[in-house]
Enzyme design. Structure first.
Site, PDB file in Angstrom:
ATOM      1  CE  LYS A 125       2.368   0.204  12.941  1.00 50.07           C
ATOM      2  NZ  LYS A 125       0.983   0.077  12.467  1.00 50.07           N
ATOM      3  CG  PHE A 158      -0.412   9.075   6.944  1.00 47.29           C
ATOM      4  CD1 PHE A 158      -0.388   7.717   7.180  1.00 47.29           C
ATOM      5  CD2 PHE A 158       0.601   9.855   7.493  1.00 47.29           C
ATOM      6  CE1 PHE A 158       0.622   7.140   7.948  1.00 47.29           C
ATOM      7  CE2 PHE A 158       1.611   9.297   8.257  1.00 47.29           C
ATOM      8  CZ  PHE A 158       1.627   7.940   8.477  1.00 47.29           C
ATOM      9  CG  ASN A 184      -0.411   0.669   2.417  1.00 53.75           C
ATOM     10  OD1 ASN A 184      -0.470   1.897   2.531  1.00 53.75           O
ATOM     11  ND2 ASN A 184       0.174  -0.105   3.326  1.00 53.75           N
ATOM     12  CG  ASN A 202       3.163   4.559   1.781  1.00 50.55           C
ATOM     13  OD1 ASN A 202       3.943   4.209   0.897  1.00 50.55           O
ATOM     14  ND2 ASN A 202       2.430   3.702   2.466  1.00 50.55           N
ATOM     15  CB  THR A 203       4.408  10.536   5.156  1.00 50.72           C
ATOM     16  OG1 THR A 203       3.018  10.215   5.145  1.00 50.72           O
ATOM     17  CG2 THR A 203       4.571  12.033   5.398  1.00 50.72           C
ATOM     18  CB  SER A 215       3.776   5.568   7.274  1.00 51.40           C
ATOM     19  OG  SER A 215       3.410   5.561   5.901  1.00 51.40           O
ATOM     20  CG  ASN A 261       4.082   1.158   9.613  1.00 51.55           C
ATOM     21  OD1 ASN A 261       3.423   0.737   8.653  1.00 51.55           O
ATOM     22  ND2 ASN A 261       3.801   2.275  10.237  1.00 51.55           N
TER      23      ASN A 261
HETATM   24  N1  FMN Z   1       0.062   1.576   9.914  1.00 47.95           N
HETATM   25  C1  FMN Z   1      -0.032   2.766  10.544  1.00 47.95           C
HETATM   26  O1  FMN Z   1       0.588   2.956  11.586  1.00 47.95           O
HETATM   27  N2  FMN Z   1      -0.833   3.760  10.029  1.00 47.95           N
HETATM   28  C2  FMN Z   1      -1.561   3.601   8.893  1.00 47.95           C
HETATM   29  O2  FMN Z   1      -2.285   4.507   8.491  1.00 47.95           O
HETATM   30  C3  FMN Z   1      -1.466   2.361   8.219  1.00 47.95           C
HETATM   31  N3  FMN Z   1      -2.163   2.148   7.073  1.00 47.95           N
HETATM   32  C4  FMN Z   1      -2.120   0.915   6.476  1.00 47.95           C
HETATM   33  C5  FMN Z   1      -2.903   0.678   5.346  1.00 47.95           C
HETATM   34  C6  FMN Z   1      -2.896  -0.576   4.750  1.00 47.95           C
HETATM   35  C7  FMN Z   1      -3.739  -0.812   3.539  1.00 47.95           C
HETATM   36  C8  FMN Z   1      -2.104  -1.622   5.298  1.00 47.95           C
HETATM   37  C9  FMN Z   1      -2.100  -2.991   4.684  1.00 47.95           C
HETATM   38  C10 FMN Z   1      -1.331  -1.377   6.417  1.00 47.95           C
HETATM   39  C11 FMN Z   1      -1.313  -0.119   7.018  1.00 47.95           C
HETATM   40  N4  FMN Z   1      -0.554   0.142   8.159  1.00 47.95           N
HETATM   41  C12 FMN Z   1      -0.638   1.358   8.786  1.00 47.95           C
HETATM   42  C13 FMN Z   1       0.367  -0.882   8.712  1.00 47.95           C
HETATM   43  C14 FMN Z   1      -0.341  -1.867   9.629  1.00 47.95           C
HETATM   44  O3  FMN Z   1      -0.866  -1.222  10.761  1.00 47.95           O
HETATM   45  C15 FMN Z   1       0.650  -2.957  10.076  1.00 47.95           C
HETATM   46  O4  FMN Z   1       1.669  -2.369  10.863  1.00 47.95           O
HETATM   47  C16 FMN Z   1       1.296  -3.683   8.903  1.00 47.95           C
HETATM   48  O5  FMN Z   1       0.372  -3.858   7.846  1.00 47.95           O
HETATM   49  C17 FMN Z   1       1.852  -5.051   9.297  1.00 47.95           C
HETATM   50  O6  FMN Z   1       0.827  -5.887   9.770  1.00 47.95           O
HETATM   51  P1  FMN Z   1       0.108  -7.018   8.846  1.00 47.95           P
HETATM   52  O7  FMN Z   1       1.205  -7.811   8.201  1.00 47.95           O
HETATM   53  O8  FMN Z   1      -0.728  -7.784   9.815  1.00 47.95           O
HETATM   54  O9  FMN Z   1      -0.702  -6.268   7.851  1.00 47.95           O
END
Ligand code: FMN
Length: 356
Positions: free
Chosen positions: A219, A120, A116, A182-183, A180, A248
Site C-alpha cells: 500500500k 497505529f 487522522n 503517522n509512524t 502511513s 493511503n
Molecule cells: N490505512 C492503513 O493502511 N492503515 C491504517 O491503520 C489506517 N488507519 C486509518 C485511520 C483513519 C481514521 C482513516 C480516516 C484512515 C486510515 N487509513 C489507514 C487510510 C485508509 O485506509 C485509506 O487509505 C484512506 O483513508 C483513503 O481513503 P478514504 O478517502 O476513502 O478514506
C-alpha cells in the site's frame, strides 16, 4: 436521513468516540449467533454482475472497507454484512501499542474529509491472530501490517516478518503498509532499496507460515513522486507481487475550505480532497504495469460514480473509509446498489467487463 442525524447528533460528538460506539455496536452484532448472517441476507447486495475474481479469490463486489477502521479484527463479519465485499483489518503491528495521544481524529465536514494521526493504535499481531484463528464467516478478510513505532527502522523487516508469520495463516490476502504518515520514518520504506528486501522477506515468511501462497500487496502513499510510483510498480511486477493498493492518506492540504486551524492538524488527510491524486496514481500504475498487477484504488471514493471511474481506470477492487464516515452505516449497500444500476445502464454486462 443520515445527513440530518449527522448534523444534529454525530457531528457534536468527538470523532473517536463515535468510532468506538460504532465498533461496540458492530462487535455486539458479531457476537450474537446468526445475527451477522441474517443482516447479510437483508443488507448485502448479491448481484452476480458485480462479482470480481482477484488473486484466486471470489469477491461478491468490488467495494471493500479500507484499513484503519477495524484495526483489531473485532467486527469484520458485521461490516461484511453491511455490504462491504471485503474488509481489510489493521494496520496491525508486531507489538501492541497505544498510538498517539488524543485528540487524534478530526472531521472536516466542509471538505467531506478527515485528518487522522492515530499512529497505529492496536493490540498487536499476536492478539489479532488469536481473533482471526478459526474464522469461518463469509467475509473476505485482508490483513494489513505495519511497523511498531518503538522498533528502529533498521529492524523493520523483523517486525513485519513477525506479524506476517502470525497472521498469514488466517489472511485471505496480506498488505504491507509502508505509507502511513503517522509512524516516523515509515514512508522511507517505500524506496525500492528498502522495499525489495522487505517484501521478499514478508512473502517468504507468509507463504511458509500458511503453507500456501498468500496474496501479497503493498500500500503506497499519494505523496510519492510520479517516478517513485513507477519504481514501485516496476518492483511489484519484478517480484511477482499480487497487487498494489493506492493510496493511503496524504500529508498535503491543498484546496481545503475548512478552518485553517483544523486543516493544520498534523496527520493524514482522507476523503474528497484525495480523489484526484488517488485516480492519478491509479492511472499511472495501470499505464506502467498493465494487467500484471491487481490494482486496488482507495482515496476519496464517495459514490457509485467514483467506483465506476476507478474500475474504468483499471482498478479491480476499490476501497473506502471516509465516505462511510459521512455516508453512514448503509453507505456501502447504497453505493453497490447504485453501481449495479450504473452497470445495467452501460454497454457492459459485468463489472469485470467494464474494467479499463
Ligand atoms: N490505512 C492503513 O493502511 N492503515 C491504517 O491503520 C489506517 N488507519 C486509518 C485511520 C483513519 C481514521 C482513516 C480516516 C484512515 C486510515 N487509513 C489507514 C487510510 C485508509 O485506509 C485509506 O487509505 C484512506 O483513508 C483513503 O481513503 P478514504 O478517502 O476513502 O478514506
Amino acid at each position: 436521513m443520515y445527513r440530518l442525524l449527522f448534523a444534529l447528533v454525530v457531528a457534536r460528538v468527538p470523532a473517536e468516540t463515535v468510532h468506538h460506539l460504532t465498533m461496540r455496536a458492530l462487535r455486539a452484532i458479531q457476537t450474537v449467533p446468526g445475527l451477522a448472517p441474517l443482516l447479510r441476507r437483508l443488507l448485502a447486495p448479491r448481484d452476480p454482475a458485480l462479482a470480481v475474481r482477484a488473486f484466486g479469490l471470489d469477491f461478491p463486489s468490488p467495494l471493500g472497507l479500507a484499513a484503519g477502521f477495524d484495526k483489531d479484527a473485532v467486527a469484520y463479519e458485521a461490516l461484511g454484512a453491511f455490504g462491504f465485499g471485503h474488509v481489510e483489518i489493521g494496520t496491525v503491528t508486531g507489538r501492541p501499542q497505544p498510538g498517539n495521544p488524543r485528540p487524534r481524529l478530526f472531521r472536516l465536514p466542509l471538505d467531506r474529509a478527515v485528518v487522522n494521526r492515530m499512529g497505529f493504535n492496536n493490540a498487536g499481531s499476536e492478539a489479532a491472530a488469536e481473533r482471526l484463528r478459526g474464522r469461518g464467516g463469509a467475509t473476505i478478510v485482508g490483513v494489513n501490517i505495519g511497523k511498531t513505532k518503538a522498533v528502529p527502522e533498521a529492524e523493520a523487516v523483523t517486525d513485519y516478518v513477525a506479524s506476517a508469520r502470525r497472521l498469514a495463516p488466517f489472511a485471505d490476502y496480506l498488505v504491507v503498509n509502508v505509507s502511513s504518515p503517522n509512524t516516523p520514518g515509515l514512508r522511507n520504506l517505500q524506496a525500492v532499496e528498502h522495499l525489495r528486501p522487505l517484501l521478499g522477506a514478508v512473502r517468504e515468511a507468509a507463504d511458509h507460515a500458511a503453507g500456501r501462497h498468500v496474496p501479497l500487496l503493498v500500500k503506497i502513499a499519494p505523496d510519492l513522486a510520479d517516478a517513485d510510483v513507477d519504481a514501485v510498480a516496476d518492483l511489484a511486477v519484478d517480484l511477482g507481487l499480487d497487487g498494489v493498493i493506492a493510496t493511503n492518506t496524504t500529508i498535503g492540504r491543498d484546496g481545503l475550505r475548512s478552518a485553517p486551524e483544523l486543516a493544520a492538524e498534523t496527520g493524514g488527510l482522507s476523503g474528497a480532497p484525495l480523489k484526484d491524486r488517488s485516480v492519478e496514481v491509479l492511472r499511472r500504475l495501470r499505464a506502467r504495469a498493465g494487467d500484471r498487477l491487481v490494482l486496488v484504488s482507495v482515496g476519496g471514493v464517495e459514490t457509485a460514480d467514483d467506483v465506476w471511474e476507478r474500475v474504468r481506470a483499471g482498478a479491480t477492487l476499490v476501497q473506502g473509509y471516509t465516505g462511510m464516515i459521512y455516508g453512514g452505516p448503509l453507505w456501502a449497500r447504497r453505493v453497490q446498489l447504485d453501481l449495479a444500476r450504473r452497470l445495467r445502464g452501460s454497454a457492459f454486462a459485468t463489472i469485470e467487463d467494464a474494467r479499463g
